[in-house]
Design a protein around this motif. Structure first.
Motif, PDB file in Angstrom:
ATOM      1  N   ARG A   1     -47.611  71.842  16.088  1.00 56.64           N
ATOM      2  CA  ARG A   1     -48.384  72.498  17.139  1.00 56.64           C
ATOM      3  C   ARG A   1     -48.839  73.885  16.691  1.00 56.64           C
ATOM      4  N   ALA A   2     -47.978  74.594  15.927  1.00 53.10           N
ATOM      5  CA  ALA A   2     -48.344  75.929  15.452  1.00 53.10           C
ATOM      6  C   ALA A   2     -49.482  75.882  14.441  1.00 53.10           C
ATOM      7  N   HIS A   3     -49.524  74.824  13.608  1.00 49.11           N
ATOM      8  CA  HIS A   3     -50.572  74.709  12.603  1.00 49.11           C
ATOM      9  C   HIS A   3     -51.756  73.869  13.082  1.00 49.11           C
TER      10      HIS A   3
ATOM     11  N   GLU B   1     -51.057  61.997  13.847  1.00 51.79           N
ATOM     12  CA  GLU B   1     -51.729  61.062  12.951  1.00 51.79           C
ATOM     13  C   GLU B   1     -52.071  61.740  11.625  1.00 51.79           C
ATOM     14  N   GLU B   2     -52.582  62.978  11.689  1.00 43.83           N
ATOM     15  CA  GLU B   2     -52.919  63.701  10.464  1.00 43.83           C
ATOM     16  C   GLU B   2     -51.682  63.968   9.615  1.00 43.83           C
ATOM     17  N   ALA B   3     -50.594  64.320  10.261  1.00 44.07           N
ATOM     18  CA  ALA B   3     -49.363  64.583   9.517  1.00 44.07           C
ATOM     19  C   ALA B   3     -48.860  63.326   8.825  1.00 44.07           C
ATOM     20  N   SER B   4     -48.924  62.173   9.490  1.00 39.88           N
ATOM     21  CA  SER B   4     -48.459  60.929   8.876  1.00 39.88           C
ATOM     22  C   SER B   4     -49.348  60.520   7.710  1.00 39.88           C
ATOM     23  N   GLU B   5     -50.695  60.732   7.814  1.00 41.71           N
ATOM     24  CA  GLU B   5     -51.603  60.424   6.717  1.00 41.71           C
ATOM     25  C   GLU B   5     -51.343  61.318   5.517  1.00 41.71           C
ATOM     26  N   GLU B   6     -51.115  62.618   5.765  1.00 43.34           N
ATOM     27  CA  GLU B   6     -50.854  63.551   4.663  1.00 43.34           C
ATOM     28  C   GLU B   6     -49.580  63.201   3.923  1.00 43.34           C
ATOM     29  N   ILE B   7     -48.564  62.808   4.651  1.00 46.35           N
ATOM     30  CA  ILE B   7     -47.295  62.416   4.023  1.00 46.35           C
ATOM     31  C   ILE B   7     -47.491  61.156   3.192  1.00 46.35           C
ATOM     32  N   ALA B   8     -48.262  60.205   3.704  1.00 52.17           N
ATOM     33  CA  ALA B   8     -48.480  58.962   2.979  1.00 52.17           C
ATOM     34  C   ALA B   8     -49.257  59.183   1.691  1.00 52.17           C
ATOM     35  N   VAL B   9     -50.195  60.166   1.662  1.00 48.94           N
ATOM     36  CA  VAL B   9     -51.039  60.384   0.491  1.00 48.94           C
ATOM     37  C   VAL B   9     -50.323  61.227  -0.561  1.00 48.94           C
ATOM     38  N   HIS B  10     -49.671  62.314  -0.156  1.00 48.35           N
ATOM     39  CA  HIS B  10     -49.168  63.299  -1.105  1.00 48.35           C
ATOM     40  C   HIS B  10     -47.673  63.209  -1.360  1.00 48.35           C
TER      41      HIS B  10
ATOM     42  N   ILE C   1     -28.211  64.437  18.494  1.00 50.37           N
ATOM     43  CA  ILE C   1     -28.679  65.813  18.741  1.00 50.37           C
ATOM     44  C   ILE C   1     -29.414  66.361  17.529  1.00 50.37           C
ATOM     45  N   GLY C   2     -28.890  66.061  16.314  1.00 47.42           N
ATOM     46  CA  GLY C   2     -29.566  66.508  15.100  1.00 47.42           C
ATOM     47  C   GLY C   2     -30.959  65.904  14.957  1.00 47.42           C
ATOM     48  N   LYS C   3     -31.063  64.614  15.243  1.00 48.73           N
ATOM     49  CA  LYS C   3     -32.362  63.945  15.164  1.00 48.73           C
ATOM     50  C   LYS C   3     -33.344  64.529  16.180  1.00 48.73           C
ATOM     51  N   ILE C   4     -32.870  64.749  17.375  1.00 48.95           N
ATOM     52  CA  ILE C   4     -33.743  65.313  18.408  1.00 48.95           C
ATOM     53  C   ILE C   4     -34.190  66.724  18.022  1.00 48.95           C
ATOM     54  N   GLY C   5     -33.236  67.544  17.498  1.00 46.47           N
ATOM     55  CA  GLY C   5     -33.584  68.893  17.076  1.00 46.47           C
ATOM     56  C   GLY C   5     -34.615  68.900  15.962  1.00 46.47           C
ATOM     57  N   ALA C   6     -34.447  67.982  14.976  1.00 49.60           N
ATOM     58  CA  ALA C   6     -35.411  67.909  13.874  1.00 49.60           C
ATOM     59  C   ALA C   6     -36.785  67.493  14.381  1.00 49.60           C
ATOM     60  N   ALA C   7     -36.808  66.532  15.305  1.00 49.55           N
ATOM     61  CA  ALA C   7     -38.096  66.091  15.846  1.00 49.55           C
ATOM     62  C   ALA C   7     -38.778  67.200  16.627  1.00 49.55           C
ATOM     63  N   VAL C   8     -38.005  67.946  17.417  1.00 49.26           N
ATOM     64  CA  VAL C   8     -38.584  69.051  18.184  1.00 49.26           C
ATOM     65  C   VAL C   8     -39.110  70.137  17.257  1.00 49.26           C
ATOM     66  N   SER C   9     -38.331  70.465  16.199  1.00 44.65           N
ATOM     67  CA  SER C   9     -38.777  71.473  15.234  1.00 44.65           C
ATOM     68  C   SER C   9     -40.067  71.039  14.533  1.00 44.65           C
ATOM     69  N   LYS C  10     -40.138  69.767  14.184  1.00 48.49           N
ATOM     70  CA  LYS C  10     -41.340  69.254  13.536  1.00 48.49           C
ATOM     71  C   LYS C  10     -42.542  69.326  14.464  1.00 48.49           C
TER      72      LYS C  10
END
Length: 302
Positions: free
Chosen positions: A233-235, A240-249, A219-228
Motif C-alpha cells: 500500500r505504501a508503494h 496482482e502486480e506483486a505476484s507477477e514481479e515475484i514470478a518474473v524476477h 499469529i506470525g503468518k497474519i503479521g507477515a501478511a499485514v506487513s506485506k
C-alpha cells in the motif's frame, strides 16, 4: 461520539452484572432449632434458638434490609441492619441468626423468639416488605436440641434431625456432610497404578503446547501478511502486480548470483592482513614496571 457512548453503556452493564446476579429469591431458610439446651452458643456464650439461612446463589449475596419474622401479619418484624459486612454471604454458604428477642446484641440477634411446644412459622421478606422469599413451619413436636432442617442445602424436603450419626445437626455448615469423593474413589478403583492419570495429564500438556504452537504460527503468518500489505500500500503496488514481479524476477539463479557477489564484496582483502609488523619502542626502560620495586629489601646489620 457514538462509539464512546456504546463503550460507556457496555461498562455500566458490566458493573451492574453482579448486582443482577445477586438474586435474593435464592435465599433459603435451611435449618431451625427452637429449644437449645446443649447446642450451639452465640457470641455472648448463650444458648438460644437459632435460624440458619443459606445462599443458594453461585455468587455472593447481600441480605441487609431483608426482613425476618415469625408473624405473617407483621412482615417487617426484624429488619436485617444495613452496613454490617457480615451480611454479605459468600456463594453457597450459610449465616446464623439467634432468635433471642434481643436485637441490641447485634445484627444477628432477632427481635423475636421461638416458642417451644407449638408450631413456629418463620418467613423471609424482601426489602419491599411484601415479597415473600421463603417460609417454613416448624412443628410443635420438635424436642429440645433437635432441629428442623432441609435434606440438602437450599433444596429438598424438611426433616427432623436429632443429632445422631445419620442426622447431624449442622449450624453454619452444610446439611449433607461429605467425607469421601465418589468420583475419586471410582477413578482409584479403575486406575490403581495411575497410568490413566499420567496418560491423561501428558495428553493435556502436549495438546496445550500444540495449541500454543499453532496460535503462534498463525499469529506470525497474519503479521507477515499485514506487513506485506502495508508495504504494498505504501508503494502503490497491487496484489496482482506483486505476484507477477515475484514470478518474473524471483528465480534461484538470480538469488545465487547476488549472494556470491555479496560474499566476494564483503570478503575482499589484500595481503596486508597476514603481515605482522614489530617496531622497537623508543624508550627501552620503563621505571613504572621495573622489577626492583617489587623485590623485598634484604635486611642488613648496622
Amino acid at each position: 461520539m457514538k462509539k464512546s457512548i456504546a463503550l460507556t453503556a457496555f461498562a455500566l452493564a458490566l458493573c451492574a452484572a453482579p448486582a443482577f446476579s445477586q438474586s435474593r429469591s435464592a435465599l433459603r431458610i435451611n435449618e431451625v432449632m427452637v429449644t437449645n439446651n446443649t447446642g450451639y452458643v452465640d457470641d455472648y456464650g448463650q444458648r438460644t434458638a437459632w435460624i440458619e439461612l443459606f445462599n443458594s446463589n453461585f455468587s455472593p449475596l447481600e441480605i441487609s434490609s431483608v426482613y425476618l419474622t415469625n408473624d405473617s401479619t407483621d412482615k417487617t418484624k426484624y429488619p436485617v441492619p444495613i452496613g454490617d459486612v457480615n451480611t454479605r454471604i459468600p456463594k453457597r454458604q450459610h449465616v446464623l441468626f439467634f432468635a433471642d428477642g434481643e436485637p441490641n446484641k447485634g445484627t444477628f440477634h432477632t427481635s423475636f423468639t421461638l416458642v417451644p411446644g407449638q408450631d413456629n412459622w418463620i418467613g423471609i421478606y424482601d426489602a419491599d416488605g411484601k415479597t415473600l422469599i421463603d417460609e417454613v413451619l416448624v412443628p410443635a413436636s420438635l424436642l429440645p436440641d433437635q432441629t428442623w432442617a432441609r435434606t440438602a442445602d437450599g433444596t429438598g424436603e424438611w426433616a427432623l434431625r436429632t443429632g445422631g450419626n445419620d442426622d447431624y445437626i449442622t449450624p453454619s455448615s452444610a446439611n449433607v456432610i461429605k467425607d469421601t469423593n465418589k468420583k475419586i474413589e471410582e477413578f482409584a478403583t479403575r486406575d490403581e497404578n495411575g497410568f490413566g492419570m499420567t496418560l491423561m495429564a501428558m495428553c493435556i500438556v502436549f495438546s496445550a503446547l500444540l495449541l500454543l504452537c499453532l496460535c503462534f504460527y498463525g499469529i506470525g503468518k497474519i503479521g507477515a501478511a499485514v506487513s506485506k500489505m502495508n508495504k504494498m500500500r505504501a508503494h502503490g503496488v497491487t496484489r496482482e502486480e506483486a505476484s507477477e514481479e515475484i514470478a518474473v524476477h524471483d528465480s534461484g539463479e538470480e538469488i545465487a548470483a547476488i549472494a556470491m557477489a555479496l560474499y566476494e564484496h564483503l570478503n575482499a582483502h589484500d595481503s596486508e592482513n597476514t603481515i605482522l609488523t614489530i617496531n622497537k619502542v623508543k624508550r627501552a626502560y620503563s621505571p613504572w614496571s621495573s622489577k626492583i620495586y617489587s623485590l623485598r629489601e634484604v635486611p642488613s646489620r648496622k
